[in-house]
Design an enzyme around this catalytic site. Structure first.
Site, short mmCIF file in Angstrom:
data_model
loop_
_atom_site.label_atom_id
_atom_site.label_comp_id
_atom_site.label_asym_id
_atom_site.label_seq_id
_atom_site.Cartn_x
_atom_site.Cartn_y
_atom_site.Cartn_z
N SER A 96 -7.86 4.11 13.47
CA SER A 96 -8.54 5.15 12.70
C SER A 96 -9.14 6.17 13.65
CB SER A 96 -9.65 4.54 11.84
OG SER A 96 -9.11 3.66 10.88
N LEU A 97 -8.91 7.45 13.35
CA LEU A 97 -9.44 8.55 14.15
C LEU A 97 -10.41 9.41 13.33
CD1 LEU A 97 -6.14 9.67 15.92
CD2 LEU A 97 -7.92 8.16 16.83
N GLY A 98 -10.94 8.88 12.23
CA GLY A 98 -11.87 9.63 11.39
C GLY A 98 -11.19 10.84 10.79
N ALA A 99 -11.83 11.99 10.89
CA ALA A 99 -11.29 13.22 10.31
C ALA A 99 -9.98 13.66 10.97
CB ALA A 99 -12.32 14.34 10.42
N ASP A 100 -9.67 13.10 12.15
CA ASP A 100 -8.44 13.45 12.86
C ASP A 100 -7.25 12.60 12.44
OD1 ASP A 100 -9.64 15.50 14.32
OD2 ASP A 100 -10.33 14.11 15.86
N GLY A 101 -7.42 11.74 11.44
CA GLY A 101 -6.30 11.00 10.91
C GLY A 101 -6.19 9.59 11.44
N GLY A 141 -11.75 2.54 6.33
CA GLY A 141 -10.95 1.63 7.15
C GLY A 141 -10.48 0.42 6.39
N ASP A 142 -11.33 -0.09 5.48
CA ASP A 142 -10.95 -1.25 4.67
C ASP A 142 -9.77 -0.91 3.75
OD1 ASP A 142 -13.17 -2.45 5.86
OD2 ASP A 142 -14.48 -1.84 4.21
#
Length: 307
Positions: free
Chosen positions: A215-220, A246-247
């Site tokens: 997971s890269l948050g807002a970056d996909g 993430g879940d």
């Protein structure tokens, strides 16, 4: 059937405020309590798409509230009673900023007998399982052998094992040959000491993992195997409550694996769209019905990008 194990469950408490300001008094509408912990969030999302059995513990007065909510949810489950009270997790959603502040109690370590009872439930569930998910933190003092034992149970049963954890436990899961690991960028860097996400993911794969969903948050999100690496990104950022994002990615991976799907790009596409759809929901453990539209807006490209 997807079997989820939550070693450190929590009674999730969520409040929404207009604007969160440190040191100030806030007023909010009544908060919401829900049986949570990462594995249970996975089970809630996956249950709408595949057979699920959620395994975890519950204890004390918070555990009684936890058990009542889980019973009302309709998610098939088995609870192992423990003496220590189930921990609480507090999420404060800031409407103005579009983000969430989270305070997680660390939790209490069950006794060896209580751990043994949970492991016995996992063993009993394996004949009907097609995927095993072990998700969430471990309580302080948890046996070092817990994760390897759970992963070995799944591998010996011939089912893929998806693990979402952090810290030293991430390396332990890799060494035990978990099939899929799902860290975020900060967790990966903390565990491996490598700031480059591809190098960090490949370090886990070198220890015995088949797929890393990062997971890269807002970056996909990244999907990395020994031979492939792909990046997925949405065409615009979303605001909301990212607590269960993430879940939901783990749930997507589990549902596709349960159906026999192993194509890395398809897993990445579904994991990213469900993760994004979770941000649009007020509580962890749900995804927005617009996830197919979000999936259609994704860009999938090789990583690093080939220019």
């Amino acid at each position: 059937m997807i079997v989820t194990v939550t070693p450190n469950p929590a009674l999730d408490l969520t409040w929404h405020v207009d604007r969160l300001e440190t040191g100030e008094t806030h007023r909010a509408d009544a908060g919401v309590s829900r049986a949570g912990g990462k594995g249970l969030n996975v089970a809630r999302v996956a249950a709408a798409h595949a057979p699920v059995l959620a395994l975890t513990t519950a204890g004390g007065t918070t555990g009684a509230e936890f058990a009542a909510d889980l019973a009302a949810s309709g998610v098939p489950h088995r609870l192992v009673p423990v003496l220590a009270p189930t921990r609480r997790s507090i999420a404060i959603v800031d409407r103005a900023a579009g983000d969430t502040t989270i305070i997680n109690e660390r939790g209490s370590n069950p006794s060896d007998t209580e751990w043994g009872a949970l492991i016995a439930e996992v063993v009993e569930a394996m004949p009907g399982a097609s995927v095993l998910v072990v998700s969430g933190s471990l309580p302080p003092g948890a046996p070092p052998s817990l994760l390897p034992v759970l992963i070995t149970i799944g591998r010996d049963a011939g089912v893929p094992v998806i693990v979402d954890t952090s810290g030293a436990a991430l390396l332990v899961a890799a060494e035990a040959s978990a099939t899929v690991l799902k860290p975020n960028a900060a967790e990966l860097a903390d565990a491996t000491g490598l700031t480059d996400p591809l190098e960090g993911a490949r370090a886990l794969i070198a220890r015995g993992v088949e797929l890393v969903l990062l997971s890269l948050g807002a970056d996909g999100m990244l999907a990395v195997t020994a031979t492939e690496a792909h990046h997925a990104s949405l065409d615009s950022a979303l605001s909301g409550n990212p607590t269960g994002a993430g879940d939901s990615a783990v749930a997507a991976c589990a549902v596709l694996y349960e159906a026999g799907e192993r194509d890395i790009e398809q897993v990445l596409r579904r994991a990213t769209s469900w993760s994004a759809a979770a941000v649009l929901m007020p509580l962890a453990g749900d995804i927005h019905e617009s996830w197919p539209e979000l999936e259609s807006r994704l860009t999938i490209s090789p990583y690093p990008r080939e220019d």
